[in-house]
Design a protein around this motif. Sequence first.
Motif, PDB file in Angstrom:
ATOM      1  N   LYS A  51       0.835  -1.198   0.000  1.00 40.13           N
ATOM      2  CA  LYS A  51       0.000   0.000   0.000  1.00 40.13           C
ATOM      3  C   LYS A  51       0.878   1.259   0.000  1.00 40.13           C
ATOM      4  O   LYS A  51       0.609   2.216  -0.729  1.00 40.13           O
ATOM      5  CB  LYS A  51      -0.915  -0.018   1.229  1.00 40.13           C
ATOM      6  N   GLN A  52       1.919   1.243   0.792  1.00 42.06           N
ATOM      7  CA  GLN A  52       2.836   2.377   0.857  1.00 42.06           C
ATOM      8  C   GLN A  52       3.578   2.540  -0.468  1.00 42.06           C
ATOM      9  O   GLN A  52       3.744   3.645  -0.969  1.00 42.06           O
ATOM     10  CB  GLN A  52       3.819   2.170   2.010  1.00 42.06           C
ATOM     11  N   ASP A  54       2.503   1.602  -3.431  1.00 42.68           N
ATOM     12  CA  ASP A  54       1.543   2.073  -4.424  1.00 42.68           C
ATOM     13  C   ASP A  54       1.284   3.576  -4.319  1.00 42.68           C
ATOM     14  O   ASP A  54       0.962   4.225  -5.314  1.00 42.68           O
ATOM     15  CB  ASP A  54       0.227   1.311  -4.293  1.00 42.68           C
ATOM     16  N   ARG A  55       1.432   4.138  -3.129  1.00 46.16           N
ATOM     17  CA  ARG A  55       1.226   5.577  -2.955  1.00 46.16           C
ATOM     18  C   ARG A  55       2.239   6.387  -3.753  1.00 46.16           C
ATOM     19  O   ARG A  55       1.965   7.516  -4.153  1.00 46.16           O
ATOM     20  CB  ARG A  55       1.365   5.970  -1.474  1.00 46.16           C
ATOM     21  N   PHE A  56       3.422   5.819  -3.971  1.00 46.31           N
ATOM     22  CA  PHE A  56       4.484   6.536  -4.663  1.00 46.31           C
ATOM     23  C   PHE A  56       4.530   6.263  -6.161  1.00 46.31           C
ATOM     24  O   PHE A  56       5.420   6.728  -6.851  1.00 46.31           O
ATOM     25  CB  PHE A  56       5.832   6.227  -4.019  1.00 46.31           C
TER      26      PHE A  56
END
Length: 57
Positions: A51-52, A54-56
Amino acid sequence: MRVTPHTLRHTFAAHLAEKGMPLTCIQDLLGHDNTKNTRIYTRLCAHARKKQYDRFQ
């Protein structure tokens, strides 16, 4: 949000797993007889990392 003892226990274990504590140590702290019961925390960490990541993207 309602906080229960189970929520605190789950959060505690998830944080330990996230920080890299060996699964067997978490198992001992939680009093699990079987490592299968403790493996959920490693899956939670993998999901949180993805998830982290994918944020970038």
